[in-house]
Scaffold this motif. Structure first.
Motif, PDB file in Angstrom:
ATOM      1  N   MET A   1      -9.355 -23.159  47.281  1.00 16.29           N
ATOM      2  CA  MET A   1      -7.965 -22.941  47.633  1.00 16.29           C
ATOM      3  C   MET A   1      -7.177 -22.544  46.380  1.00 16.29           C
ATOM      4  SD  MET A   1      -5.496 -25.536  49.663  1.00 16.29           S
ATOM      5  CE  MET A   1      -4.109 -24.879  50.486  1.00 16.29           C
ATOM      6  N   LYS A   2      -6.306 -21.560  46.531  1.00 13.12           N
ATOM      7  CA  LYS A   2      -5.508 -21.086  45.405  1.00 13.12           C
ATOM      8  C   LYS A   2      -4.421 -22.093  45.053  1.00 13.12           C
ATOM      9  CE  LYS A   2      -5.813 -16.282  46.929  1.00 13.12           C
ATOM     10  NZ  LYS A   2      -5.019 -15.109  47.336  1.00 13.12           N
ATOM     11  N   HIS A   3      -4.251 -22.326  43.776  1.00 13.84           N
ATOM     12  CA  HIS A   3      -3.170 -23.192  43.312  1.00 13.84           C
ATOM     13  C   HIS A   3      -1.914 -22.337  43.162  1.00 13.84           C
ATOM     14  CE1 HIS A   3      -0.781 -25.855  40.796  1.00 13.84           C
ATOM     15  NE2 HIS A   3      -1.609 -26.826  41.168  1.00 13.84           N
ATOM     16  N   PRO A   4      -0.762 -22.835  43.611  1.00 10.78           N
ATOM     17  CA  PRO A   4       0.479 -22.042  43.543  1.00 10.78           C
ATOM     18  C   PRO A   4       0.826 -21.548  42.132  1.00 10.78           C
ATOM     19  CG  PRO A   4       0.840 -24.050  44.813  1.00 10.78           C
ATOM     20  CD  PRO A   4      -0.546 -24.128  44.256  1.00 10.78           C
ATOM     21  N   VAL A   5       0.507 -22.320  41.115  1.00 11.86           N
ATOM     22  CA  VAL A   5       0.795 -21.892  39.740  1.00 11.86           C
ATOM     23  C   VAL A   5      -0.077 -20.698  39.370  1.00 11.86           C
ATOM     24  CG1 VAL A   5       0.738 -22.560  37.294  1.00 11.86           C
ATOM     25  CG2 VAL A   5       1.597 -24.168  39.019  1.00 11.86           C
ATOM     26  N   ASP A   6      -1.355 -20.729  39.769  1.00  9.19           N
ATOM     27  CA  ASP A   6      -2.252 -19.608  39.477  1.00  9.19           C
ATOM     28  C   ASP A   6      -1.794 -18.339  40.194  1.00  9.19           C
ATOM     29  OD1 ASP A   6      -3.861 -21.319  37.956  1.00  9.19           O
ATOM     30  OD2 ASP A   6      -5.076 -21.865  39.700  1.00  9.19           O
ATOM     31  N   VAL A   7      -1.312 -18.491  41.413  1.00  7.80           N
ATOM     32  CA  VAL A   7      -0.800 -17.346  42.178  1.00  7.80           C
ATOM     33  C   VAL A   7       0.444 -16.778  41.483  1.00  7.80           C
ATOM     34  CG1 VAL A   7       0.234 -16.631  44.375  1.00  7.80           C
ATOM     35  CG2 VAL A   7      -1.758 -18.144  44.364  1.00  7.80           C
ATOM     36  N   HIS A   8       1.333 -17.662  41.050  1.00  2.00           N
ATOM     37  CA  HIS A   8       2.559 -17.228  40.368  1.00  2.00           C
ATOM     38  C   HIS A   8       2.233 -16.492  39.067  1.00  2.00           C
ATOM     39  CE1 HIS A   8       6.800 -17.353  39.180  1.00  2.00           C
ATOM     40  NE2 HIS A   8       6.345 -17.583  37.970  1.00  2.00           N
ATOM     41  N   VAL A   9       1.368 -17.068  38.260  1.00  2.00           N
ATOM     42  CA  VAL A   9       0.980 -16.433  36.992  1.00  2.00           C
ATOM     43  C   VAL A   9       0.340 -15.077  37.265  1.00  2.00           C
ATOM     44  CG1 VAL A   9      -0.596 -16.602  35.010  1.00  2.00           C
ATOM     45  CG2 VAL A   9       0.800 -18.579  35.676  1.00  2.00           C
ATOM     46  N   GLY A  10      -0.509 -14.996  38.280  1.00  3.93           N
ATOM     47  CA  GLY A  10      -1.139 -13.729  38.638  1.00  3.93           C
ATOM     48  C   GLY A  10      -0.127 -12.668  39.041  1.00  3.93           C
ATOM     49  N   LYS A  11       0.878 -13.076  39.811  1.00  8.45           N
ATOM     50  CA  LYS A  11       1.934 -12.134  40.210  1.00  8.45           C
ATOM     51  C   LYS A  11       2.699 -11.624  38.995  1.00  8.45           C
ATOM     52  CE  LYS A  11       3.023 -13.892  44.840  1.00  8.45           C
ATOM     53  NZ  LYS A  11       4.070 -14.572  45.630  1.00  8.45           N
ATOM     54  N   ARG A  12       2.942 -12.514  38.059  1.00  8.14           N
ATOM     55  CA  ARG A  12       3.678 -12.125  36.851  1.00  8.14           C
ATOM     56  C   ARG A  12       2.841 -11.184  35.973  1.00  8.14           C
ATOM     57  NH1 ARG A  12       8.879 -12.467  36.553  1.00  8.14           N
ATOM     58  NH2 ARG A  12       8.831 -13.038  34.369  1.00  8.14           N
ATOM     59  N   ILE A  13       1.530 -11.395  35.940  1.00  7.51           N
ATOM     60  CA  ILE A  13       0.656 -10.474  35.205  1.00  7.51           C
ATOM     61  C   ILE A  13       0.736  -9.092  35.843  1.00  7.51           C
ATOM     62  CG2 ILE A  13      -1.756  -9.887  34.668  1.00  7.51           C
ATOM     63  CD1 ILE A  13      -2.280 -12.937  34.411  1.00  7.51           C
ATOM     64  N   ARG A  14       0.590  -9.043  37.168  1.00  9.05           N
ATOM     65  CA  ARG A  14       0.644  -7.761  37.883  1.00  9.05           C
ATOM     66  C   ARG A  14       2.014  -7.094  37.678  1.00  9.05           C
ATOM     67  NH1 ARG A  14      -0.739  -9.167  42.987  1.00  9.05           N
ATOM     68  NH2 ARG A  14       1.421  -9.651  43.465  1.00  9.05           N
ATOM     69  N   HIS A  15       3.075  -7.873  37.791  1.00  4.19           N
ATOM     70  CA  HIS A  15       4.441  -7.359  37.615  1.00  4.19           C
ATOM     71  C   HIS A  15       4.598  -6.700  36.242  1.00  4.19           C
ATOM     72  CE1 HIS A  15       8.799  -7.447  37.047  1.00  4.19           C
ATOM     73  NE2 HIS A  15       8.630  -8.279  36.048  1.00  4.19           N
ATOM     74  N   ARG A  16       4.196  -7.385  35.202  1.00  2.00           N
ATOM     75  CA  ARG A  16       4.356  -6.846  33.853  1.00  2.00           C
ATOM     76  C   ARG A  16       3.445  -5.630  33.639  1.00  2.00           C
ATOM     77  NH1 ARG A  16       7.838  -5.658  30.025  1.00  2.00           N
ATOM     78  NH2 ARG A  16       6.757  -5.357  28.061  1.00  2.00           N
ATOM     79  N   ARG A  17       2.236  -5.689  34.169  1.00  2.00           N
ATOM     80  CA  ARG A  17       1.307  -4.567  34.036  1.00  2.00           C
ATOM     81  C   ARG A  17       1.909  -3.323  34.672  1.00  2.00           C
ATOM     82  NH1 ARG A  17      -2.158  -2.470  37.355  1.00  2.00           N
ATOM     83  NH2 ARG A  17      -2.218  -4.207  38.816  1.00  2.00           N
ATOM     84  N   TRP A  18       2.492  -3.486  35.873  1.00  2.00           N
ATOM     85  CA  TRP A  18       3.151  -2.369  36.550  1.00  2.00           C
ATOM     86  C   TRP A  18       4.329  -1.854  35.727  1.00  2.00           C
ATOM     87  CZ3 TRP A  18       3.693  -4.552  42.185  1.00  2.00           C
ATOM     88  CH2 TRP A  18       2.478  -4.411  42.862  1.00  2.00           C
ATOM     89  N   MET A  19       5.115  -2.764  35.164  1.00  2.00           N
ATOM     90  CA  MET A  19       6.298  -2.379  34.403  1.00  2.00           C
ATOM     91  C   MET A  19       5.945  -1.508  33.195  1.00  2.00           C
ATOM     92  SD  MET A  19       9.103  -3.354  35.806  1.00  2.00           S
ATOM     93  CE  MET A  19      10.313  -3.285  34.510  1.00  2.00           C
ATOM     94  N   VAL A  20       4.823  -1.799  32.564  1.00  3.54           N
ATOM     95  CA  VAL A  20       4.432  -1.005  31.402  1.00  3.54           C
ATOM     96  C   VAL A  20       3.561   0.181  31.790  1.00  3.54           C
ATOM     97  CG1 VAL A  20       4.663  -2.943  29.802  1.00  3.54           C
ATOM     98  CG2 VAL A  20       2.429  -2.440  30.806  1.00  3.54           C
TER      99      VAL A  20
END
Length: 123
Positions: A1-20
């Motif tokens: 089961m995914k931990h909410p913190v891991d999901v949040h960190v993953g979203k932030r990685i994707r967000h920043r990757r897209w931004m750059v």
């Protein structure tokens, strides 16, 4: 089961990757792993170790704390009686809109901003 913190960190990685404007493959190469691992991080399937998060933060030119921003207020906020996700830039369409907006010359961008403000007041 995914931990909410891991999901949040993953979203932030994707967000920043897209931004750059970086692909999963490019990020993986900079960090020294396979792109499939980046996919797993971004979906929260795999937890990012502290040292790997450090490497990702350096590659994406953000402090490690960036990946935890907004964590305690993950849900939604009420903005003038509208429901807007707190992490609106995690939405691909919103991110494309922001990129397009900043690609417009500043004087035209200012006029577009004023137009959007007027239209939102009317709506």
């Amino acid at each position: 089961m995914k931990h909410p913190v891991d999901v949040h960190v993953g979203k932030r990685i994707r967000h920043r990757r897209w931004m750059v404007g970086m692909t999963q493959q490019q990020l993986a190469e900079h960090v020294g792993i396979k792109f499939q691992q980046i996919q797993k991080y971004e979906t929260g399937m795999n937890r990012v170790s502290a040292s790997r998060l450090w490497d990702i933060a350096e590659t994406l030119s953000v402090p490690v704390s960036f990946f935890f921003e907004g964590l305690d207020s993950e849900s939604e906020a009420t903005v003038e009686d509208q429901k807007i996700p707190r992490d609106i830039l995690a939405d691909k369409e919103a991110l494309e809109l922001v990129r397009s907006y900043y690609a417009i010359p500043e004087t035209q961008r200012r006029r577009l901003f004023e137009l959007a403000r007027v239209l939102s007041d009317v709506a």
